[in-house]
Design an enzyme around this catalytic site. Sequence first.
Site, PDB file in Angstrom:
ATOM      1  N   GLY A  91      41.189 -22.656  36.736  1.00 46.54           N
ATOM      2  CA  GLY A  91      40.840 -21.254  36.950  1.00 46.54           C
ATOM      3  C   GLY A  91      40.655 -20.496  35.650  1.00 46.54           C
ATOM      4  N   GLU A  92      41.539 -20.751  34.684  1.00 49.22           N
ATOM      5  CA  GLU A  92      41.439 -20.088  33.387  1.00 49.22           C
ATOM      6  C   GLU A  92      40.229 -20.597  32.598  1.00 49.22           C
ATOM      7  OE1 GLU A  92      44.815 -19.354  35.335  1.00 49.22           O
ATOM      8  OE2 GLU A  92      44.416 -21.386  34.604  1.00 49.22           O
ATOM      9  N   TYR A  93      39.917 -21.866  32.772  1.00 52.99           N
ATOM     10  CA  TYR A  93      38.711 -22.410  32.137  1.00 52.99           C
ATOM     11  C   TYR A  93      37.471 -21.672  32.648  1.00 52.99           C
ATOM     12  CZ  TYR A  93      34.788 -25.598  31.330  1.00 52.99           C
ATOM     13  OH  TYR A  93      33.565 -26.126  30.982  1.00 52.99           O
TER      14      TYR A  93
END
Length: 411
Positions: free
Chosen positions: A59-61
Site C-alpha cells: 500500500g505504501e509503495y
Amino acid sequence: MGFIYNIGIRTAHFGLKCAAVFNEKIKKGVIGRQDTFKVLENALHPNDKTLWFHCASLGEYEQGLPVFKELRAHYKQHKIVLSFFSPSGFEIRKNSPIADVVVYLPLDSKRNAKKFIDIVNPELSIFVKYDIWPNFLNELKKRSLRAILISAAFRKNQSYFKFYGAELRRALFTFEHIFTQNDTSKTLLQSINYNNVTVSGDTRFDRVSSQLELDNSLDFIETFKDNKLCVVAGSTWPEGDSLLINYINSCYHEDVKFIIAPHNIKSSQINSFQDKLNTESVLYSTRHDTQLTNAQVFIIDTIGILTKVYNYADIAYVGGAMGHTGLHNTLEPAVFGVPIIIGSNHGKFPEAKAMIDLNGMFSISNQKEFDHILNELIENKQKRLASGRNNSDYIKKNKGAVVQILDYLRI
C-alpha cells in the site's frame, strides 16, 4: 530510552524467528532479510550514486509510486534501492521497474543500520507514510544524508506524542522535511516543535488519477459484462463474501453481473465461494474454457488486474471494513466515478469519511443494509451516477501532492 528500544529490536528479532516456524509470511521475511546485504553488495558499487525509497508494504509503495517515478526519470544516472518491511510488498514488487535493486529492510539494529548505509550511501532517502526506524534515520543524520517523509498521517494516540515516545520523536527530527496528508498531522507535529512540515495531501490521489491515462481495457471482462450493469467487489474477505453470496443467490435483477476479487486467492477458499453460488460462475484461470456471456459471476483468482477491472464497475464494494483487517483501497474505484459500498469499521480511513459525507460512499453493518443500498443503486440510475460523480470529483480536488514534493526537491 534508546537502550530500551534496541533491546526491543533484539527481542523482536528472536520473536520473528520463532514465529517463522508457524507462519509462512513471517518466514519469507526472516529468510529474505538474511540475504539483504549480499544482494546489495552484488548490485551496488562504492562509486554508485544512489537514492533509497522505503515502504512498509504494498500500500505504501503504491502511495509513493508517483513520486518514485518522477525521481527515477530525473536521476537517470543514479541507482535506486527500494526496500520493504513486509513480504506482501516485497513479493509482489520485487521486480519493480522503478528500482535497480529491491530488498527487505533489515531489522532496525544499530549494526544493521550502519552496514546498510555503508553500502547504499543514498544522496536522498524517501520514507512513505509511517514506517519510521530510528537507527536507520539516525545513521542518515550522522552522515548528513537527506531524508524526507511523504504522505505522513499521524494520530494523537501514537507514541510520538506520548511521554514514553522520546526515541520515536527524535527519529522524526532526523527528517529534513515531512509532507503530511492533512492539517491534523501538521498540528500534531507542531505540538512537539517539529515545524519543517507541509500539508501536501495524499499522494494516492495522484497515483489513482494516473490510472486514467492508461489502457484499462480487458477484453474478457468486456465479453463477460455484455453491456449489462456490473457490480465489482474488490479485495473481499469472508465476512463480506457471505453478504455477496446471499445477495447474488437471492438477486431478482437478472441483468446484473458480478465480479468478485477476493483478497485471499487460495484455491480452497475460491472453490468454497464458488460452490455456495446458485448461479453460473467462471474463474479468471478457466475463462478460456467457458462461454463468458452465460455466467453471472466472474471470480478473479489472480492478482494485479483489479485496478483495471474497476473500469467496468457501475457499483463497487470494497472489502476489509466488515471485519477488522482494515479497509482496502477505495480510491481505485472512486477515480472511475463509481459509487462504493463498504463495511462500518472505517474509522482510520479519512477518505472513507469524506466520500460518505459527499454521498459517494455508503457504509453498511449487516445483510439488510447491504441489500437495501445495493438494490437502490441498481434501480436508481440517477442516484448511482450522481454518487459516482461525487467520488471522481473528490479525487480530482485532492490531487497535487506530488507537485509540491517535487517542487521542494527542486525537480
